[in-house]
Every structure is written in structure tokens, then in C-alpha cells.
Design a protein around this motif. Structure first.
Motif: not given
Length: 232
Positions: A96-111, A113-118
């Protein structure tokens, strides 16, 4: 002005500090939890708009947390984990997760992904109680009532399976759908097809809706995991 609330579930202090600092710079509100029990309590009491979840927690596995949250909430869940195996991603997304980001990650990509989820969550809230009869995404349009698909206002003829695939992806725009989920939703519980066949149908669908199928703008492939409809 409303500020989105983020729940960060991470037991590694360094990663937790990085995420919290990043959220602060973007003026997000946030709460943190260091284990599964705390995460479940925060989802109930804090009612966050997005949950950032590490899978390797001290008291329970992240996949189990996802399953329990999905029993009472549709909150977007973005997994941020050091686990890089395809099966780990599939298990989390199937749970049921919406997205998956692996560590280490880019801060720009992380943000991003949050914007897309919102955006996805807000769009779903805006259509509660009224199912839109027309889906639009860039030049792509689906008229659900007429069961017609258009690209740049030109009708595109799809097979029944291609149409079901497209509608499933459209209804979950921005969310990664695993191969297993797609097979179950399109072909039913008997899974009357397999992943190689799914790839063939997806390739023919792309040829019909994408300007350049080799560099698709709508349907993104997550190798070994599944597919995602991208919002234009």
C-alpha cells in the motif's frame, strides 16, 4: 495559509535530522517517530498529510506498518529505505505504499516526491463524492462515460485490455503500481497473463498514446517493479 503536515518515521538520527532540516527549509510542519508503535499513534493523533517511512525499524518491519495503516487510512506513504532489492520495493508497494525512494537520495528528488504525493492526495479529496467523467493529463484525455481516449483531441482506438490498463494508471496518477497489482486489477484474481505479456500490452499502449514511445512522457517504467502514470 495551511502548511502540509509530514510524519517522519526514521530511527537513524543522522537521516532523521537531514529530513527534518529539509522540511524546515520548505516550511512544512512535521512530527517524528522512531519506531512502528509511535508511527501508528502519530498517524491517528497527528493526522499527517504524508508519511515518510523507513522500513528497518527496531520494533516492527515497515511493510507491516504500511499494512496496518492501510487498514484505516489512505494517507500517502513514501518509503525511504536503504533496501535496494526489487522485491523489497514490490513488497512495500503491494502493501500500500505510494512511492519508494532508496538511500542515499537527492534532496531535490525527495522534495519532488513529497509534492507529487500531496498533489495526488489533494486531487483525490477534491473529487470525493463525485467521480469525474473525464480525465485530462496534458494532451491525453479519457472520456470514461463514452469509453473513448483522445490525444490532442484525436480519438485513439484501444483494445479492451489497453483501455483497462490506461484507466487503472490514470486513476492512480503519480503512484507506482506493481506488476502483480496491475495483473490482478486488469486480468482478475486468476492472473490470466504474466509480466512478459503485460510488457507487450504496455508497449502497444505507449505506441498509441506517446509522442515518442522510446522516451515516454505519460507512462514511466520502474524496472523490476511496475509502472507509474506521470502528471503533465
Amino acid at each position: 495559509m495551511y502548511k502540509s503536515r509530514i510524519l517522519v518515521v526514521e530511527d537513524d538520527p543522522a537521516i532523521s535530522n537531514l529530513i527534518r532540516t529539509t522540511l524546515e527549509t520548505q516550511e512544512y510542519q512535521y512530527h517524528t517517530a522512531q519506531n512502528g508503535a509511535g508511527a501508528l499513534m502519530e498517524v491517528i493523533s497527528y493526522k499527517p498529510d504524508v508519511m515518510i517511512l523507513d522500513l528497518g525499524l527496531p520494533d516492527m518491519d515497515g511493510v507491516d506498518i504500511i499494512k496496518r495503516v492501510r487498514g484505516f487510512s489512505s494517507i500517502p506513504i513514501i518509503v525511504v529505505s536503504a533496501r535496494t532489492e526489487d522485491q523489497d520495493k514490490v513488497d512495500a508497494l503491494d502493501a500500500g505504499a505510494d512511492d519508494y525512494l532508496t538511500k542515499p537520495f537527492s534532496i531535490e528528488e525527495f522534495l519532488a516526491r513529497i509534492r507529487a504525493a500531496l498533489r495526488r492526495s489533494q486531487a483525490e479529496k477534491g473529487t470525493v463524492g463525485e467521480e469525474s467523467s473525464v480525465y485530462t493529463n496534458g494532451d491525453l484525455k479519457i472520456d470514461y462515460a463514452a469509453r473513448c481516449v483522445y490525444v490532442k483531441d484525436v480519438e485513439i482506438h484501444l483494445t479492451p485490455i489497453e483501455y483497462r490498463l490506461l484507466c487503472l494508471l490514470a486513476h492512480n496518477t503519480g503512484k507506482v503500481l506493481t506488476h502483480n497489482l496491475i495483473l490482478k486489477e486488469v486480468w482478475g484474481d486468476t492472473l490470466a497473463s504474466d509480466v512478459p505479456s503485460l510488457r507487450v500490452f504496455m508497449a502497444t499502449l505507449r505506441k498509441k498514446i506517446e509522442k515518442n514511445p522510446s522516451s515516454p512522457q505519460y507512462i514511466q517504467t520502474h524496472i523490476g517493479v511496475g509502472y507509474r502514470m506521470i502528471r503533465q
